[in-house]
Design a protein around this motif. Structure first.
Motif, PDB file in Angstrom:
ATOM      1  N   CYS A 138       0.760  -1.157   0.000  1.00 60.86           N
ATOM      2  CA  CYS A 138       0.132  -0.139   0.128  1.00 60.86           C
ATOM      3  C   CYS A 138       0.837   1.210  -0.039  1.00 60.86           C
ATOM      4  CB  CYS A 138      -1.095   0.149   0.948  1.00 60.86           C
ATOM      5  SG  CYS A 138      -2.086  -1.265   1.197  1.00 60.86           S
ATOM      6  N   ILE A 189      -4.098  10.637  -4.859  1.00 62.91           N
ATOM      7  CA  ILE A 189      -4.657   9.646  -4.423  1.00 62.91           C
ATOM      8  C   ILE A 189      -3.726   8.478  -4.044  1.00 62.91           C
ATOM      9  CG2 ILE A 189      -6.852   9.880  -5.773  1.00 62.91           C
ATOM     10  CD1 ILE A 189      -5.902   7.772  -7.962  1.00 62.91           C
ATOM     11  N   ARG A 209      -7.411   3.556  -4.969  1.00 68.26           N
ATOM     12  CA  ARG A 209      -8.002   4.672  -4.045  1.00 68.26           C
ATOM     13  C   ARG A 209      -8.025   3.773  -2.626  1.00 68.26           C
ATOM     14  NH1 ARG A 209     -14.467   3.057  -6.076  1.00 68.26           N
ATOM     15  NH2 ARG A 209     -13.924   0.838  -6.441  1.00 68.26           N
ATOM     16  N   GLU A 210      -8.439   4.503  -1.622  1.00 66.96           N
ATOM     17  CA  GLU A 210      -8.625   4.058  -0.189  1.00 66.96           C
ATOM     18  C   GLU A 210      -7.479   3.339   0.324  1.00 66.96           C
ATOM     19  OE1 GLU A 210     -13.483   3.685  -1.074  1.00 66.96           O
ATOM     20  OE2 GLU A 210     -11.769   2.680  -2.182  1.00 66.96           O
ATOM     21  N   SER A 211      -6.413   3.333  -0.067  1.00 69.15           N
ATOM     22  CA  SER A 211      -5.302   2.628   0.326  1.00 69.15           C
ATOM     23  C   SER A 211      -5.252   3.007   2.112  1.00 69.15           C
ATOM     24  CB  SER A 211      -4.023   2.870  -0.343  1.00 69.15           C
ATOM     25  OG  SER A 211      -3.104   2.277   0.265  1.00 69.15           O
ATOM     26  N   CYS A 212      -4.650   2.114   2.720  1.00 67.49           N
ATOM     27  CA  CYS A 212      -4.426   2.428   4.324  1.00 67.49           C
ATOM     28  C   CYS A 212      -3.069   2.840   4.230  1.00 67.49           C
ATOM     29  CB  CYS A 212      -4.510   0.822   4.988  1.00 67.49           C
ATOM     30  SG  CYS A 212      -3.352  -0.341   4.574  1.00 67.49           S
ATOM     31  N   ARG A 258      -8.587   0.982   7.062  1.00 68.50           N
ATOM     32  CA  ARG A 258      -8.141   2.270   6.916  1.00 68.50           C
ATOM     33  C   ARG A 258      -8.167   3.032   8.037  1.00 68.50           C
ATOM     34  NH1 ARG A 258     -10.934   5.973   3.078  1.00 68.50           N
ATOM     35  NH2 ARG A 258      -8.944   6.938   2.909  1.00 68.50           N
ATOM     36  N   ASN A 316      -9.506   5.587   9.343  1.00 68.34           N
ATOM     37  CA  ASN A 316     -10.828   6.046   9.813  1.00 68.34           C
ATOM     38  C   ASN A 316     -11.757   5.051  10.317  1.00 68.34           C
ATOM     39  OD1 ASN A 316     -11.703   5.028   7.359  1.00 68.34           O
ATOM     40  ND2 ASN A 316     -12.291   6.640   6.313  1.00 68.34           N
ATOM     41  N   VAL A 348     -12.800   2.209   8.417  1.00 68.83           N
ATOM     42  CA  VAL A 348     -13.344   1.273   7.089  1.00 68.83           C
ATOM     43  C   VAL A 348     -12.509   0.281   6.804  1.00 68.83           C
ATOM     44  CG1 VAL A 348     -14.040   1.426   4.673  1.00 68.83           C
ATOM     45  CG2 VAL A 348     -14.558   3.355   6.475  1.00 68.83           C
ATOM     46  N   ILE A 370     -11.982  -3.123   4.419  1.00 70.04           N
ATOM     47  CA  ILE A 370     -11.961  -3.635   3.057  1.00 70.04           C
ATOM     48  C   ILE A 370     -11.639  -4.976   2.918  1.00 70.04           C
ATOM     49  CG2 ILE A 370     -11.595  -2.852   0.676  1.00 70.04           C
ATOM     50  CD1 ILE A 370     -10.979   0.081   1.536  1.00 70.04           C
ATOM     51  N   ARG A 411     -16.698  -3.145   1.732  1.00 69.78           N
ATOM     52  CA  ARG A 411     -16.429  -2.000   2.613  1.00 69.78           C
ATOM     53  C   ARG A 411     -17.336  -1.917   3.579  1.00 69.78           C
ATOM     54  NH1 ARG A 411     -16.063  -0.027  -2.642  1.00 69.78           N
ATOM     55  NH2 ARG A 411     -13.685   0.640  -3.466  1.00 69.78           N
ATOM     56  N   ARG A 452     -17.875  -0.183   7.900  1.00 70.64           N
ATOM     57  CA  ARG A 452     -17.057   0.673   9.111  1.00 70.64           C
ATOM     58  C   ARG A 452     -17.129  -0.193  10.063  1.00 70.64           C
ATOM     59  NH1 ARG A 452     -15.548   5.122  10.282  1.00 70.64           N
ATOM     60  NH2 ARG A 452     -16.050   6.210   8.114  1.00 70.64           N
TER      61      ARG A 452
END
Length: 434
Positions: free
Chosen positions: A283, A292, A317-320, A336, A338, A340, A342, A354, A356
């Motif tokens: 990552c 991104i 996208r959204e990589s930890c 992640r 935050n 979330v 995945i 995905r 939470r």
């Protein structure tokens, strides 16, 4: 005679396997996969449920525990800047000994308010086997003690190899494998991978690792891991917008892949490589604005530059950022910062879900085993997911404290290290049938 040889071989194999099952020799386990092959791992716990023991720790640190068959080991720094190695009995949680090995402050040039509340020199995780423990600190100190706390050897890697010119200070953990201890240093200044003889501390090999990367890109806080292949074991290292593998015996590069640069002046790699039998995933986050992050998957078995030929998929996208994902039974599980979670198919890169998992920040890396996936938040909430593409949450468990360190899993027990406290969580033992 053949039957006797078979019996001896089988006995040695079983003894060796049992010994391996009772050890967690460093960050995310022996090879760094974050996967336990044990069964009957804990599912539910709280401050008054399934806690085998809990103990206050002197000082503060974010290092994960290293565990052998009798004890676990962590490092810590007290308010007087002293650096400590602490040995704890596995069965009782009592401190067997604590040894002051030095003092000093984290060598970092970034704004202190951005890292002092996150980590200190006791962030790199120790390594341990049945005879010794190796403790590495963000000051450059590396010390080897026997299991009774007596010093065997020490080295100062900053004095010997150069300063840690890294914004937030050294946080990479050593990797103990075979007869050597492997350390990766990736900074704007000296950058290298070094193998040291675990018994003597003597240098076995040292390979410079200066790769093209701009801004904060040369800084890396990830730890080396071991990729076990049919052609031999490899040391995999990520940083400076690249991931590559080294021959464990010689330090010669086997393969290298680029493609980890992100569009941010603060882009750098913190999470460690993720490996399965045939895939390596890395990552690369985007902690700033204007770009991104991504995760890339590489097919193992290549030679030389495999930036193009080895690429399996890119998750753009959204990589930890800080947490290291885990590859488990054909799936990649990441969380992640935050909260979330995945789940990604390891072969195709397709997203299964995905979800939470919590509303706190996440620093500890993902662990897996016994059909379960464990995700621990900074505030002590551990969400246990069922292995698989559905994302079923099996339990949510809470402990008191701040948790940056990744837990260790040994012999059916999960050891959670908070900044100032250690917990041993064990599932109820199933009674044997008469």
């Amino acid at each position: 005679m053949n039957g006797l040889r078979y019996l001896i071989t089988l006995t040695l194999f079983c003894t060796s396997t049992a010994a391996m099952a009772e050890n967690w020799s460093g960050f995310r386990g022996a090879a760094g996969t974050g996967v336990s092959d044990e069964s009957n791992l804990p599912l539910e716990w709280s401050m008054d449920k399934n806690v085998a023991w809990q103990i206050d720790l002197p000082g503060r640190g974010e290092s994960s525990p290293a565990v052998n068959s009798k004890r676990l080991f962590v490092t810590s720094q007290t308010e007087d800047k002293a650096l400590w190695v602490i040995a704890i009995e596995r069965d009782s949680g009592k401190i067997a000994w604590k040894k002051k090995v030095g003092d000093g402050v984290l060598s970092a040039y970034g704004p202190k308010e951005l890292y002092t509340h996150r980590h200190n020199p006791a962030t790199p995780c120790p390594s341990a086997d049945e005879e010794h423990v190796w403790a590495y600190f963000g000051t450059g100190l590396l010390v080897c003690l026997d299991v009774d706390g007596n010093e065997v050897w020490r080295r100062d890697l900053v004095k010997e190899y150069g300063p840690y010119t890294i914004r937030f200070g050294m946080a990479s953990s050593p990797r103990l494998w075979g007869d050597n201890l492997y350390i990766a240093c990736m900074t704007k200044g000296p950058s290298y991978v070094v193998a040291l003889d675990k018994k003597t501390g003597d240098q076995v090999w040292k390979t410079d690792r200066k790769l093209p990367a701009a801004d904060d890109g040369p800084d890396s806080y990830s730890s080396p891991i071991v990729l076990q292949t049919a052609d031999g074991d490899q040391l995999v290292v990520s940083g400076a917008d690249h991931i590559n593998a080294y021959d464990l015996d010689s330090g010669k590069q086997i393969w290298i892949s680029g493609g980890l640069k992100v569009n941010s002046e603060f882009g750098r790699i913190i999470s460690s490589p993720v490996v399965s039998e045939e895939v390596v995933v890395q990552c690369a986050p985007n902690p700033g604005k204007g770009g991104i992050g991504r995760a890339i998957a590489i097919k193992t078995g290549g030679k030389g530059d495999i930036t193009q030929s080895g690429r399996m998929w890119t998750f753009p996208r959204e990589s930890c950022d800080i947490t290291t994902p885990t590859a488990y039974e054909g799936k990649l599980y990441m969380v992640r910062e935050n909260g979330v979670g995945i789940c990604i198919d390891l072969q195709t890169g397709d997203v299964h879900y995905r979800k939470r998992l919590g509303d706190s920040s996440y620093r500890a890396s993902v662990l897996a085993g016994d059909g379960k996936v464990y995700c621990l938040s900074k505030n002590g909430l551990c969400t246990v997911l069922k292995m698989g593409p559905e994302g079923e949450i099996l339990a949510k468990n809470k402990l008191e404290g701040d948790f940056f360190a990744t837990p260790a899993i040994v012999d059916g027990t999960i050891y959670f290290r908070g900044n100032h406290r250690m917990y041993a969580i064990a599932a109820p033992r199933v009674a044997a049938k008469p």
